[in-house]
Motif scaffolding. Structure first.
Motif, PDB file in Angstrom:
ATOM      1  N   SER A 184      59.363  20.293  76.676  1.00  0.00           N
ATOM      2  CA  SER A 184      58.472  19.537  75.781  1.00  0.00           C
ATOM      3  C   SER A 184      58.832  18.055  75.795  1.00  0.00           C
ATOM      4  O   SER A 184      57.961  17.180  75.812  1.00  0.00           O
TER       5      SER A 184
ATOM      6  N   ASP B 289      54.296  26.616  68.154  1.00  0.00           N
ATOM      7  CA  ASP B 289      55.090  25.460  67.766  1.00  0.00           C
ATOM      8  C   ASP B 289      54.574  24.837  66.481  1.00  0.00           C
ATOM      9  O   ASP B 289      55.311  24.247  65.726  1.00  0.00           O
TER      10      ASP B 289
ATOM     11  N   ASP C 237      51.491  21.994  76.678  1.00  0.00           N
ATOM     12  CA  ASP C 237      52.817  22.538  76.403  1.00  0.00           C
ATOM     13  C   ASP C 237      52.684  23.969  75.900  1.00  0.00           C
ATOM     14  O   ASP C 237      52.286  24.199  74.766  1.00  0.00           O
ATOM     15  N   GLU C 238      52.975  24.909  76.774  1.00  0.00           N
ATOM     16  CA  GLU C 238      52.956  26.318  76.389  1.00  0.00           C
ATOM     17  C   GLU C 238      51.607  26.745  75.832  1.00  0.00           C
ATOM     18  O   GLU C 238      51.534  27.483  74.855  1.00  0.00           O
TER      19      GLU C 238
HETATM   20 MG    MG Z   1      58.983  23.254  74.076  1.00  0.00          MG
END
Ligand code: MG
Ligand code: ADP
Length: 866
Positions: free
Chosen positions: A627, A667, A699-700
């Motif tokens: 990240s 997240d 990101d993911e």
């Molecule tokens: Mg991450």
């Protein structure tokens, strides 16, 4: 039984209150009574709660006591600030005549009152109510045809921008401005809005703008479409509503086009923590870690720059040239910054003066600020090979000599905010005023002399001449000495008997007091007249003063960025015409600062994207630095185009037209807002809007749902970014299976964050290296997180079994190389043993220790079911 009939009609004062309150039903009404602003009824309840002040009662209305609370005038600003912060609007009703004038109209008349101003979050000018380092935008917006007009004004400095955008881009613009208040005919989901219809009319608005700025046509300011003009009309009308008589300060409108700057939507701003960190504070944001400005105006301008990075290469090279000049010359930078530090905020002082709320101190600030601007001009004009931007700023810093001169002669060195006591006009400026002051002074000396004479005359050594607001000057003696003065031939007249003292008057004293009083009142009036005239004179130069304020802010921004670059060893970015992105030794400014504070070192990483290698797929263990790597590169793109140096040892960049950042849902879950749905909506927006000039970090993405769904979505998104958007993209994922995409997608390459197991411990190297990660390290992370050893041991053996299974079947991504097969596989899911299915479903990287423990218990029940 007879009941007393009460007169239920309100008292004359209450009737007046209710009539005024009816004019401002959506505001708390501050009703002036003597030295207090009083609030009544529901307003009083709200304010007492919000301000933590006593709720009392006064009289009766319709048979019930009237709730009341009040704030003293002298402390009103602080209370106002709290009410505005809490989201209220406050209408201020002042007395518009004196009690004496009211009595003349009739013995029972109520002093007339009227609302003189409505205080709202978007229309503040007071220092105490504003944050010096943050611009305070009032935004009016409306839709005309297929465009949304946006009028944005910061009346604390007079900034006034007009633009129009496609409806889909409105939210991004509102996020950029971070408006304190929004006015619109339409309701907005998710944002508080003042709903107003009046004035949103482009024809009338154009006429008003022409009148206001005294021009025959607006062409000189730029081109404005109907939507922008209609929004301007709504804004002006709203300002009339809240500011009443006084016209707030507005500079001529400047056109702004969304195409002038990098498009950054609200979700991206939030996820990159540009001006506010994830915890909602300025600290921890990009802005806080970059900002080394020394003036409020500089900080406001820097926030604006970071919010709207440029697309015009020439303009941003010009900014960078100036930063470079200050970066190279440390002595110059140091001297410049210490000179800037002493500068008053002349932009805001001007805003207050223009809004009719100026004080002698504001004029003093103009005097000092403009004088300093001239000194800065002289220093900078002497520089050899001046950057072009400096050449354009210098003229604004000079030419204010006449005004500085006038204000220097007219004002005392540190003029007060409060005018009631006078004394702010300098001696020697106005001979008549000097005479009045002299007369007053002589009178006071004469009074002092009288005290001595009266003592001698009466033989009372304790006799004093005093002054108060009720009696004015008077003579006071202790009660036991009063007899002498009471005698009818004493020459003294009795005024008042107190507990231990008696007060008198005398003809000589009366005469001198009159002289002092008259001279004082005349002097105050003369000073007030001067203040008005000086303000008027200063305001005739308002536009030029505002330009000087802008130029000073620009110098501060450039010197601050140079300071930051020198401090962090940042480099000047180089721009290219093709869509490259080559960063050597890149760092994340916020994470690096945080690590430094704890004594740790940040590991710099390179990133090389080009037209035929534009997509990096990054795998590696949780906590490995994925990240951070993604964000640091997005921030480097943004900083570079804002005209800043960047945290890297070298950066060669192709301009970015749109920047996107999306973070997989889990997240964000902690903040209770994001869901898988939001994640998908935001991802859809990228796919719809990204162009080959855009820069995207994902990101993911896909993590917010089950393994199969998530992998499928992530897979499809990578393909779409690669084949259709063709933008530069960094994609971090824990789906190891995605690495298979590298075989088919030419412009995609695999990278991973390195980690090493050492003596059974996981060590994160935070290095980004080519190739896929060899394994996920989920168990090692779980151990790091403190999962109990027996659970870890059990998970290890489960993992071993799973991996055997994967080897046999090709894992959950088996068959993905061939898309038709993938589609078929989704239709008929093979029967699997429940234990294996549960394990395949779980995403070890995303588990909290607690969830992992629960999961192991679940596995246990699954085995016992079998
Ligand atoms: Mg991450
Ligand atoms: P991931 O996304 O892979 O889980 P993060 O990017 O969230 O990992 O990083 C986890 C932590 O590792 C960060 O909070 C930071 O403290 C540290 N870290 C990340 N990148 C670096 C780096 N390049 N150098 C040093 N520490 C880093």
């Amino acid at each position: 039984m007879a009941t007393a009939v009460k007169d239920s009609s309100p008292s004359p004062m209450m009737a007046q209150y209710l009539a005024i309150k009816a004019e401002a039903p959506d505001c708390l009404l501050f009703y002036r009574m003597g030295d207090f602003f009083e609030l009544f009824f529901e307003d009083a309840r709200i304010a007492a709660g919000c301000l933590d002040i006593a709720l009392t009662a006064r009289g009766e209305h319709q048979g019930a006591p009237i709730p009341m609370c009040g704030v003293p005038i002298h402390a009103a600003e602080a209370y106002l600030a709290r009410l505005i912060k809490a989201g209220h609007r406050v209408a201020i009703a002042e007395q518009t005549e004196s009690p004496a004038e009211a009595r003349k109209r009739g013995s029972k008349s109520v002093v007339s009152r009227a609302i003189v101003r409505v205080v709202t979050a978007g229309t503040l000018t007071e220092e105490a109510l504003l944050d010096t380092r943050v611009a305070n935008w009032l935004v009016a917006t409306t839709k005309v045809g297929e465009r949304c007009g946006i009028a944005a004004a910061d009346i604390s400095t007079g900034m006034f921008e007009l633009s129009s955008v496609a409806p889909a881009a409105l939210d991004a613009e509102l996020a950029r401005l971070g408006a304190a208040e929004i006015v619109s005919p339409d309701p907005f989901p998710g944002r508080p809005v003042q709903e107003r219809r009046a004035g949103f009319d482009s024809m009338a608005a154009e006429r008003r703008l022409r009148e206001r700025f005294e021009v025959a046509t607006l062409d000189g300011f730029g081109q404005f479409d109907r939507a922008a003009l209609a929004a301007a009309g709504g804004l002006l009308t709203y300002l009339d509503e809240v500011a009443r008589e006084s016209l707030p300060f507005l500079r001529p409108p400047s056109p702004r086009s969304a195409g002038d700057h990098m498009a950054i939507d609200a979700a991206t701003r939030e996820s990159l923590e540009l001006t506010v960190s994830a915890s909602g504070t300025r600290a921890g944001s990009l802005l806080a870690s970059v900002d080394r400005t020394v003036t409020g105006a500089g900080a406001r301008m820097l926030a604006g720059d970071l919010g709207a990075p440029l697309l015009d290469r020439q303009a941003l090279e010009a900014r960078l040239d100036l930063v470079a000049a200050f970066e190279r010359d440390g002595n110059l930078r140091h001297a410049l910054r210490s000179q800037l530090k002493a500068l008053p905020d002349i932009g805001r002082a001007l805003g207050r003066l223009a809004a009719g709320r100026g004080s002698p101190r504001d004029l003093g600030q103009l005097r000092d600020g403009l004088a300093e601007a001239q000194r800065l001009h002289d220093r900078l004009a002497a520089l050899p090979d001046r950057p072009s931007l400096l050449g354009r700023l210098l003229p604004a810093l000079t030419g204010h000599g006449a005004l500085v001169d006038l204000l220097s002669r007219a004002l005392v060195p540190s003029p007060p905010i409060d005018t009631a006591g006078g004394g702010y006009i300098a001696e020697g400026y106005d001979a008549a005023l000097d005479v009045l002051r002299q007369t007053g002074g002589e009178g006071r000396r004469a009074i002092a002399a009288l005290e001595a004479r009266y003592r001698q005359q009466t033989g009372v050594a304790a006799l004093k001449i005093r002054h108060n607001n009720v009696l004015g000057y008077h003579i006071e003696v202790p009660a036991r000495n009063a007899d002498k003065l009471m005698a009818s031939d004493s020459g003294f007249t009795h005024r008042q008997t107190m507990a231990g003292a008696v007060r008198f008057n005398a003809p000589d004293l009366h005469e001198q007091a009159l002289r002092v009083g008259q001279a004082g009142a005349h002097a105050l009036a003369a000073e007030a007249a001067h203040l008005e005239e000086l303000t008027e004179t200063a305001l005739r130069d308002a536009q030029r003063i505002a330009e000087a304020a802008d130029a000073l802010a620009r110098l501060d921004v450039a010197a601050g960025l140079a300071e930051r670059a020198a401090e962090g060893g940042w480099c000047r970015p180089k721009f290219m015409d093709h869509h490259c992105f080559e960063v050597e030794g890149g760092r994340h400014p916020v994470v690096e600062e945080a690590l430094k504070a704890s004594g740790a070192r940040f590991v710099a990483n390179d990133c090389r994207l080009s037209e035929d290698g534009r997509l990096w797929l990054i795998t590696g263990p949780n906590m490995g630095g994925k990240s951070t790597f993604l964000r640091q590169n997005a921030l480097i793109a943004l900083l570079a185009q804002a005209g800043s140096y960047v945290p890297a040892s070298r950066a060669t960049l192709g301009l970015v037209d749109r920047l996107f950042s999306r973070v997989g849902a889990s997240d964000n879950l902690a903040r209770g807002r994001s869901t898988f749905m939001v994640e998908m909506v935001e991802t859809a927006a990228i796919l719809a809007q990204a162009t080959p000039r855009s820069f995207v970090i994902l990101d993911e993405v896909g993590r917010g749902t089950s393994t199969y769904d998530g992998l499928a979505i992530a897979w499809a998104v990578v393909e779409a970014i690669h084949d259709r958007s063709r933008c530069r993209c960094l994609f971090a994922t824990h789906y190891h299976e995605l690495t298979r995409l590298a075989e088919r997608l030419d412009a995609l390459s695999l990278h991973h964050v390195r980690a090493r197991e050492w003596k059974g411990e996981l060590v994160f190297l935070h290095e980004v290296a080519p190739g896929p990660a060899d394994r996920s390290y989920g168990l090692a992370v779980a151990k790091l997180a403190g999962l109990p050893p027996p659970v870890l041991a059990r998970a290890k053996s489960v993992l071993a079994r799973l991996e055997e299974g994967r080897a046999a079947t090709g894992g959950i991504a088996a068959g993905l190389d061939d898309l038709p097969l993938f589609a078929a596989a989704a239709k008929e899911e093979p029967k699997v043993n429940p234990l294996a299915a549960a394990l395949a479903e779980v995403n070890a990287d995303a588990l909290s220790p607690r969830e992992a423990l629960d999961f192991v218990y679940r596995l246990k029940t699954l085995t016992s079911d079998q």
